[in-house]
Design a protein around this motif. Structure first.
Motif, PDB file in Angstrom:
ATOM      1  N   TRP A  24      37.506  57.745  21.542  1.00 49.48           N
ATOM      2  CA  TRP A  24      37.434  56.709  20.519  1.00 49.48           C
ATOM      3  C   TRP A  24      38.836  56.321  20.054  1.00 49.48           C
ATOM      4  CZ3 TRP A  24      33.091  54.107  19.415  1.00 49.48           C
ATOM      5  CH2 TRP A  24      31.889  54.657  19.870  1.00 49.48           C
ATOM      6  N   ASP A  25      38.883  55.355  19.154  1.00 50.41           N
ATOM      7  CA  ASP A  25      40.122  54.869  18.532  1.00 50.41           C
ATOM      8  C   ASP A  25      41.063  54.231  19.542  1.00 50.41           C
ATOM      9  OD1 ASP A  25      39.204  55.843  16.014  1.00 50.41           O
ATOM     10  OD2 ASP A  25      39.881  57.849  16.588  1.00 50.41           O
ATOM     11  N   GLN A  26      40.499  53.385  20.409  1.00 51.84           N
ATOM     12  CA  GLN A  26      41.286  52.649  21.388  1.00 51.84           C
ATOM     13  C   GLN A  26      41.378  51.184  20.960  1.00 51.84           C
ATOM     14  OE1 GLN A  26      40.426  53.427  25.614  1.00 51.84           O
ATOM     15  NE2 GLN A  26      38.794  54.779  24.896  1.00 51.84           N
ATOM     16  N   PRO A  27      42.470  50.524  21.321  1.00 53.51           N
ATOM     17  CA  PRO A  27      42.572  49.088  21.017  1.00 53.51           C
ATOM     18  C   PRO A  27      41.620  48.296  21.920  1.00 53.51           C
ATOM     19  CG  PRO A  27      44.416  49.789  22.372  1.00 53.51           C
ATOM     20  CD  PRO A  27      43.638  51.035  22.019  1.00 53.51           C
ATOM     21  N   PRO A  28      41.345  47.040  21.575  1.00 52.99           N
ATOM     22  CA  PRO A  28      40.520  46.203  22.443  1.00 52.99           C
ATOM     23  C   PRO A  28      41.133  46.129  23.843  1.00 52.99           C
ATOM     24  CG  PRO A  28      40.878  45.103  20.353  1.00 52.99           C
ATOM     25  CD  PRO A  28      41.779  46.316  20.382  1.00 52.99           C
ATOM     26  N   PRO A  65      47.489  40.947  22.408  1.00 53.72           N
ATOM     27  CA  PRO A  65      48.434  40.955  21.291  1.00 53.72           C
ATOM     28  C   PRO A  65      47.755  41.401  19.995  1.00 53.72           C
ATOM     29  CG  PRO A  65      47.879  38.700  21.927  1.00 53.72           C
ATOM     30  CD  PRO A  65      47.223  39.615  22.914  1.00 53.72           C
ATOM     31  N   GLU A  66      48.526  42.001  19.120  1.00 54.94           N
ATOM     32  CA  GLU A  66      48.012  42.383  17.802  1.00 54.94           C
ATOM     33  C   GLU A  66      47.566  41.121  17.067  1.00 54.94           C
ATOM     34  OE1 GLU A  66      47.887  45.535  16.212  1.00 54.94           O
ATOM     35  OE2 GLU A  66      48.291  46.313  18.209  1.00 54.94           O
ATOM     36  N   GLY A  67      46.650  41.307  16.128  1.00 52.28           N
ATOM     37  CA  GLY A  67      46.238  40.168  15.314  1.00 52.28           C
ATOM     38  C   GLY A  67      44.836  39.688  15.644  1.00 52.28           C
ATOM     39  N   ASP A  68      44.608  38.426  15.374  1.00 47.90           N
ATOM     40  CA  ASP A  68      43.289  37.826  15.489  1.00 47.90           C
ATOM     41  C   ASP A  68      42.819  37.771  16.943  1.00 47.90           C
ATOM     42  OD1 ASP A  68      41.732  34.790  15.512  1.00 47.90           O
ATOM     43  OD2 ASP A  68      41.096  36.330  14.086  1.00 47.90           O
ATOM     44  N   LEU A  69      41.684  38.411  17.215  1.00 50.63           N
ATOM     45  CA  LEU A  69      41.143  38.481  18.565  1.00 50.63           C
ATOM     46  C   LEU A  69      40.729  37.099  19.065  1.00 50.63           C
ATOM     47  CD1 LEU A  69      40.316  40.267  20.948  1.00 50.63           C
ATOM     48  CD2 LEU A  69      38.121  40.610  19.825  1.00 50.63           C
TER      49      LEU A  69
END
Length: 176
Positions: A24-28, A65-69
């Motif tokens: 768990w705790d993985q980025p998209p 990228p970080e931020g809005d998907l």
């Protein structure tokens, strides 16, 4: 059409199992869905790793990228070789009726809504995988973290209707 729907559902399950192996705790994570034969033609050195019997192979892409998907997905354009795509992301699932306990959507920004959901006492952490093909077939698989009487066992839910907005956003990345 039915077999293609079953194929995209199998790919969504395969991607979810791949992500689950990492915990768990993985980025998209975004995946291109590529015809296996074409991938092997371009990269024959992968022959020992890929099964030619599988019509499509998911190929992990660079980190989003970080931020809005939604913003990140809106900037994606796929080459012709890619005939579908999938996204795996961790989400918070709230029980029915809990929307009234969240801040008013009209007045709250996305980050405050995320925080409120994450702090909700009845929240469930989940991993959602949505996969789509250019022809329009889509599938979703969701792993609910530690549900039920045995919290070490995750529950798997499959339905193409789990995340209609995400499915549509992924389909939009495949438009010419």
């Amino acid at each position: 059409m039915e077999s293609q729907q079953a194929g995209v559902a199998a790919l969504a399950r395969e991607i979810e199992e791949f992500m689950a192996a990492g915990g768990w705790d993985q980025p998209p994570q975004l995946f291109a869905l590529v015809p296996t034969a074409a991938l092997l033609d371009e990269q024959p050195e992968l022959a020992g790793q890929l099964d030619r019997a599988n019509p499509l192979t998911p190929v992990a892409q660079e980190a989003l990228p970080e931020g809005d998907l939604a913003e990140a997905l809106g900037r994606i354009a796929w080459p012709d070789l890619v005939i579908g795509c999938a996204l795996a992301q961790e989400i918070i699932v709230l029980p029915p009726g809990s929307e009234s306990e969240l801040p008013d959507v009209a007045e709250a920004d996305a980050e405050s809504l995320r925080r409120a959901a994450a702090d909700h006492p009845q929240r469930t952490e989940a991993r959602l995988v949505a996969a789509v093909l250019r022809e329009g077939d889509g599938a979703c698989v969701m792993r609910l973290r530690g549900m039920g009487t045995d919290e070490s066992v995750d529950e798997i839910v499959e339905s193409p209707d789990l995340a209609p907005n995400l499915v549509e956003a992924l389909k939009a990345t495949l438009l010419p």
